[in-house]
Design a protein around this motif. Structure first.
Motif, mmCIF file in Angstrom:
data_model
loop_
_atom_site.group_PDB
_atom_site.id
_atom_site.type_symbol
_atom_site.label_atom_id
_atom_site.label_comp_id
_atom_site.label_asym_id
_atom_site.label_seq_id
_atom_site.Cartn_x
_atom_site.Cartn_y
_atom_site.Cartn_z
ATOM 1 N N ASP A 1 4.287 9.439 14.335
ATOM 2 C CA ASP A 1 4.628 7.539 15.192
ATOM 3 C C ASP A 1 2.950 7.289 15.572
ATOM 4 N N THR A 2 3.114 6.061 15.464
ATOM 5 C CA THR A 2 2.325 5.232 16.100
ATOM 6 C C THR A 2 1.644 5.152 17.668
ATOM 7 N N GLY A 3 2.071 5.854 18.213
ATOM 8 C CA GLY A 3 2.121 5.435 19.441
ATOM 9 C C GLY A 3 0.425 6.457 20.008
ATOM 10 N N VAL A 4 0.525 6.409 21.625
ATOM 11 C CA VAL A 4 -0.758 7.659 22.278
ATOM 12 C C VAL A 4 -0.879 8.862 21.468
ATOM 13 N N PRO B 1 3.193 -2.578 19.906
ATOM 14 C CA PRO B 1 4.276 -2.460 18.792
ATOM 15 C C PRO B 1 3.646 -0.914 18.173
ATOM 16 N N CYS B 2 4.625 -0.167 18.182
ATOM 17 C CA CYS B 2 4.632 1.244 17.330
ATOM 18 C C CYS B 2 5.809 1.418 16.146
ATOM 19 N N ARG B 3 5.414 2.640 15.508
ATOM 20 C CA ARG B 3 6.434 2.812 14.397
ATOM 21 C C ARG B 3 6.687 4.300 14.219
ATOM 22 N N LEU B 4 7.404 4.694 14.448
ATOM 23 C CA LEU B 4 8.625 6.300 13.997
ATOM 24 C C LEU B 4 8.952 6.350 12.987
#
Length: 477
Positions: free
Chosen positions: A64-67, A39-42
């Motif tokens: 974002d909280t991705g890679v 789960p990620c946030r943009l």
């Protein structure tokens, strides 16, 4: 992160370089979230200064909280930087990134306006925060840019991506007294869960999008009252590279709102459809080949009177209808790869045609009476007179055995009140059901000997795509 260039944002007219820039930054943020597989946030944030225009820059950040990101992906923005005059944007990006395996947060200043050999093009700074940030002059069509950005993020909401929560904050308190804008993804659809398929998520998002009139208003109560009457068709087409387990998908959702007697809704009997087009989980302009695929579908065989189509100034496909039998039609198309980054792709046109036809066939299978072909509708017009004639012949016969056999074949009990109206109604219902059953190629091939013969219209067949062996056929009753 492996570099896979974002889809083109080119449109028939020159789009704002700021829009192209934000489109690319949001694209990369979404792909980083997809690669994360958690789960990620943009978050997209716009801060507009209360100072007079031109005195203070417009600050935009995409986080974002991705890679973690790689600097190579930002090199894709070189062409956009060259399109933008240096007085409108100095080409500076502030990039802060980290990955789950990193022991530090890395912050960089990247100047795309500098020559590639310049020593000042790339600077490593102190570590803090997590975002990509740029500043634009406030005279740069700020109102249009914010309006576009709000619409862009609202379209992202339609996809309801399983591992992505998207939000937009616009702080724009200025001398005119305008307030802030805060958009976050929410839905009252209780059926959405972490295991819900992407196409079912698209159905849910498109429902909310349609019921709020393309998010141009709050939920329309007149439309919401008819939510359960929406007719929905879904279709999927897939291309799998033999070397890879995961492939390329095209998903299509077609949503039909029935004609409402409530004329308070301004979307009633809307004669055009703006197609929502997504590539790799973000809204994108549609290509000319994809528009050709939309226009090459034999819409008439599904009861639509297709008038034409074109691509508007923002790269959206507009389809126009004639003598609409429905209140309005909404269409969403999503092309993406199951795995990211993508290694191979098929041209969208072939997959799009298959997905569209699958969605239309589903509509027709579930609601045959509403989506008769134009020819089937003409045949159905003769049913009342023919049913009346047959009922008259049965009931006027002096042969009691003949009458009893006909009544039994119709499924009417001999103890019923066999008025001419009841017999006529029963015959009409059965004839309509047979017409609906035989209104598709597949059913005609199986059922034709009982009632109809089919033949291909030579004049219509010439319109079909000869490259596709499974094109629609038009059948004569």
């Amino acid at each position: 992160m492996a570099s896979s260039p974002p889809p083109s944002t080119a449109s028939p007219t020159s789009s704002s370089p700021y829009r192209k820039l934000l489109h690319s930054l949001i694209y990369w943020a979404v792909q980083r979230c997809r690669m994360s597989e958690s789960p990620c946030r943009l978050t997209v944030s716009v801060k507009r200064s209360p100072e007079p225009a031109g005195s203070s820059p417009l600050r935009i950040s995409v986080s974002d909280t991705g890679v973690g990101s790689k600097l190579e992906e930002f090199l894709e923005l070189d062409a956009l930087a060259r399109e933008t005059p240096v007085e409108k944007w100095d080409g500076t990006l502030l990039i802060t990134t980290t990955g789950i395996d990193d022991k530090a947060i890395y912050r960089y200043q990247f100047n795309l306006q500098e020559d590639t050999s310049s020593s000042t093009r790339f600077t490593k700074l102190a570590t803090t925060g997590t975002e990509v940030c740029l500043c634009l002059p406030t005279e740069a069509d700020v109102d249009d840019l914010i309006l576009w950005l709000v619409g862009f993020v609202r379209k992202i909401f339609v996809l309801r991506a399983s591992n992505l929560a998207c939000e937009l904050f616009v702080a724009q308190t200025d001398s005119a007294g305008s307030g802030d804008v805060c958009l976050s993804q929410d839905s009252d659809d209780v059926h959405i869960s972490i295991t819900t398929s992407s196409i079912d998520r698209l159905v849910s998002g498109l429902k909310d999008y349609a019921l709020s009139h393309a998010n141009t208003s709050d939920r329309c109560e007149a439309c919401y009252m008819n939510r359960d009457r929406l007719k929905i068709g879904t279709g999927t087409a897939k291309y799998v590279d033999k070397r890879k387990a995961k492939g390329q998908l095209v998903e299509v959702v077609i949503m039909i709102a029935p004609t409402s007697s409530d004329l308070s809704c301004w979307m009633t009997n809307c004669s055009s459809t703006q197609v929502l087009h997504f590539v790799e989980f973000i809204p994108c302009p549609i290509s000319q080949s994809s528009l050709s695929a939309l226009m090459s579908i034999d819409w008439q065989s599904y009861g639509f009177k297709f008038k034409g189509g074109f691509i508007d100034d923002d790269g959206n496909a507009e389809l126009q209808w004639d003598n609409m039998a429905f209140s309005h039609v909404d269409i969403a198309i999503h092309t993406y790869h199951e795995g990211y980054p993508a290694f191979s792709s098929q041209p969208e046109r072939h997959l799009l045609r298959k997905a569209l036809k699958s969605a239309l066939f589903g509509l027709k299978a579930d609601h045959a009476e509403d989506f008769l072909s134009c020819h089937g509708q003409k045949v159905r017009e003769y049913v009342p007179d023919l049913a009346e004639s047959i009922a008259g012949l049965i009931l006027s016969s002096n042969d009691q055995e003949f009458q009893d056999e006909c009544i039994a074949l119709l499924g009417l009990g001999s103890d019923q009140d066999l008025t001419e109206g009841a017999v006529r109604s029963c015959i009409g219902e059965k004839m309509n059901r047979i017409i609906e059953m035989n209104d598709t190629k597949e059913n005609v091939e199986h059922n034709a000997p009982y009632l109809f013969e089919c033949e291909r219209f030579d004049e219509d067949y010439s319109l079909l795509d000869e490259d596709d062996p499974d094109e629609d056929m038009i059948f004569d009753f």
